[in-house]
Design a protein around this motif. Structure first.
Motif, short mmCIF file in Angstrom:
data_model
loop_
_atom_site.label_atom_id
_atom_site.label_comp_id
_atom_site.label_asym_id
_atom_site.label_seq_id
_atom_site.Cartn_x
_atom_site.Cartn_y
_atom_site.Cartn_z
N TYR A 1 70.92 82.85 26.21
CA TYR A 1 70.61 84.13 26.87
C TYR A 1 71.55 85.20 26.34
CZ TYR A 1 67.94 81.35 30.25
OH TYR A 1 67.03 80.51 30.84
N PRO A 2 71.10 86.47 26.28
CA PRO A 2 69.75 86.93 26.55
C PRO A 2 68.83 86.69 25.36
CG PRO A 2 71.10 88.77 25.91
CD PRO A 2 72.01 87.58 25.95
N ARG B 1 67.58 88.10 30.45
CA ARG B 1 69.03 88.03 30.33
C ARG B 1 69.60 86.77 30.96
NH1 ARG B 1 70.22 92.90 28.31
NH2 ARG B 1 68.80 94.61 28.76
#
Length: 578
Positions: free
Chosen positions: A140-141, A160
């Motif tokens: 992530y993101p 995210r």
């Protein structure tokens, strides 16, 4: 010249500007689109066809009246184009349009041809479990994207954390999806490429500025990049387009990363928003270049060079049905400004209603000319009030996350949510060191009381360092420092107009007694690393992690040095371009 007839699927604003160029060359363009489409409004003849540019029978009827068929938008039925290609030229090739209209297939094709682009993975079923696996693989993101029918940012959703997955799936619905690794870019660049029967040529490298995922401004040539980067962008764009079949103009959008490397983001097989500036700034526009390319007319390379700097500003639909007309009226009294309205009737919020282009002897002169129009566009769209509403929602939304016991604590505040993309790389670094990050919006001008409350209460909440980011007058870091005894690190943000030096100086020139540490423009990475160093004074664990980070950087440099020795400078540079 013999009078040629071009058939175009789609007659919107791009078609409107295409026919303006065609008229000067005595080229007839037959459009397939709705009866009062923008292009048809300024082209009066009986060769146009009313209907959908996705309708099989209508496409075949259009093909029967033309020497060559082209497209205004890539979201067309390529199987019909494949069928008619045995009877009439289709430019660019239906194979190219089919590949490009599936964004994941486009990425795969670029990678296969050794063109640098972001790492992407397909998503088979589009379930939450599928997206969670992507988060584990890519980290992530990442960006969740629709493979087809995506335009102007619609069809993209930033994921995210796992908390965003449900919202992303709801926003993108049942579309075929893929995921793309997050690119921490410092600028978005674009190059219009012209592919002819004999060669591949390029217009200059430009800088694009996006707002709400829609292109707002184009600076031509691109600001604050070296000649080397500009040339490298042109070469990368030409290599990307060269691996597709057919002739015409292609818009190549790319990311400039922090290490000055480039990644191709997307390719459009047609004239593009980022090339509107060419109408006023170059000897021939992207539209004339497209016509010349598909009809095999000569295109001297020097005709793609810029006469003088230019800035293009999109006029988007605002809060009232005539908001675009208000901007246009203001532009009428603005020196050296060309106005293009698209004939779309009443505006809808976010809809492209027109654009203006200013040209000047220098980029600074052009920036001064465009600023009143940027202000007018923002006012017409209600941008400032929208941001204030969003700020209020973020400040008052739900329960706040809190750091775990013993976890180091840094607060990151920004003057506007538009600064967030600059701050994400720094936030990611802080989190990689195990630091808890509180991220808020506290405008020094629009919410001064909230800003003071946020800063004055930070130490009591356990915050140890504050990173404050702002552009333009950039008062936020200094005002934050005046309300707290904690160390404050200022990040100057490059504003819509200017190179960001006014922001640097606003943060740097603090009065005695109120110090603010200052990093370079848009450099949230260094702000985060400075915060880590400050935390490391009292935390041996953080200090050891930072030492490992430094040692890893040294290894990377030595690795590159070894590759340079092995390959030699010429081959090594070729690998860098790839």
């Amino acid at each position: 010249m013999d009078r040629k007839v071009v058939g175009c699927l789609g007659g919107g604003q791009l078609g409107r500007m295409l026919v303006e160029a065609a008229n000067r060359l005595n080229i007839q363009v037959n459009f397939l689109d709705a009866p009062n489409a923008p292009a048809k409004q300024i082209s009066a003849h009986e060769g146009h066809i009313d209907g959908s540019f996705k309708d099989r029978d209508s496409i075949k009827k259009l093909a029967g009246s033309c020497d060559v068929v082209t497209v205004e938008i890539e979201h067309v039925d390529t199987y019909v184009l494949e069928e008619i290609s045995s009877k009439v030229a289709v430019e660019p090739s239906w194979k190219t349009i089919r590949c490009i209209q599936d964004k994941y297939a486009q990425k795969e094709h670029l990678i296969k041809n050794m063109v640098a682009t972001a790492e992407s993975v397909p998503i088979s079923n589009g379930t939450r479990a599928d997206i969670e696996r992507v988060g584990q693989d890519l980290g992530y993101p990442f960006m969740l994207k629709s493979r087809t029918e995506a335009y102007d940012g619609r069809g993209n959703f930033p994921v995210r954390s796992e908390a965003d997955i449900d919202a992303a799936l709801e926003a993108l619905g049942s579309r075929p999806l893929y995921a793309e690794k997050w690119a921490n870019f410092k600028a978005e660049l674009a190059v219009m490429v012209v592919k002819t029967k004999a060669s591949t040529l390029a217009f200059p490298t430009v800088e694009t500025v996006h707002e709400d995922s829609i292109c707002k401004l184009v600076y031509a040539p691109a600001r604050n990049i070296s000649h080397s980067v500009a040339n490298k962008a042109q070469e990368l764009a030409k290599r990307a387009v060269a691996c597709f079949e057919g002739r015409g103009v292609f818009g190549v959008e790319m990311f400039l990363l922090e290490d000055e490397s480039l990644l191709v983001n997307e390719i459009a097989p047609r004239p593009h928003n980022s090339g509107h500036y060419t109408i006023e700034a170059c000897p021939i526009s992207q539209y004339e270049a497209h016509l010349r390319a598909i009809l095999d007319y000569p295109i001297p390379e020097e005709s793609l060079e810029m006469r003088e700097p230019a800035i293009m500003l999109n006029i988007l639909g605002g809060s009232s049905p005539d908001s675009h007309d208000q901007v246009a009226r203001k532009a009428l009294s603005n020196a050296r400004t060309s106005i293009h309205l698209y004939g779309k009737g009443e505006s809808r919020k976010g809809r492209k209603m027109g654009h203006v282009t200013v040209t000047a002897a220098t980029m600074k002169d052009a920036e001064k000319l465009i600023q009143p129009l940027i202000d007018a566009v923002d006012e017409a769209r209600g941008t400032e009030s929208d941001r204030s509403d969003k700020t209020s929602r973020i400040i008052n939304s739900g329960t706040e996350r809190r750091p775990a016991k013993g976890q180091r604590y840094v607060a990151v505040n920004m003057g506007s949510d538009s600064d967030l993309s600059v701050l994400v790389p720094g936030i990611e670094i802080l989190e990689s060191f195990g630091v808890f990050v509180e991220t808020r919006i506290t405008s020094a001008h629009r919410t001064p009381s909230w800003m003071a409350e946020f800063a004055s209460s930070a130490a009591d909440r356990g915050v140890e360092v504050i990173i404050a980011a702002a552009g333009g007058a950039a008062h936020l870091p200094g005002m934050t420092a005046s309300e707290t005894v904690l160390p404050v690190i200022g990040v100057p943000i490059k504003p819509t107009v200017g190179d960001g030096m006014d922001s640097v100086l606003s943060i740097l020139n603090m009065p005695k007694g109120i110090p603010v540490a200052t990093v370079s423009v848009n450099n949230s990475t260094n702000a985060a690393l400075l915060a880590v160093r400050i935390l490391g004074v009292a935390d041996i664990g953080i200090r050891k992690k930072y030492q490992a980070y430094v040692e890893n950087m040294a290894k990377e440099v030595k690795k590159k040095d070894a590759q340079l020795l092995e390959l030699g400078p010429v081959e090594y540079r070729k690998q860098m371009v790839k």
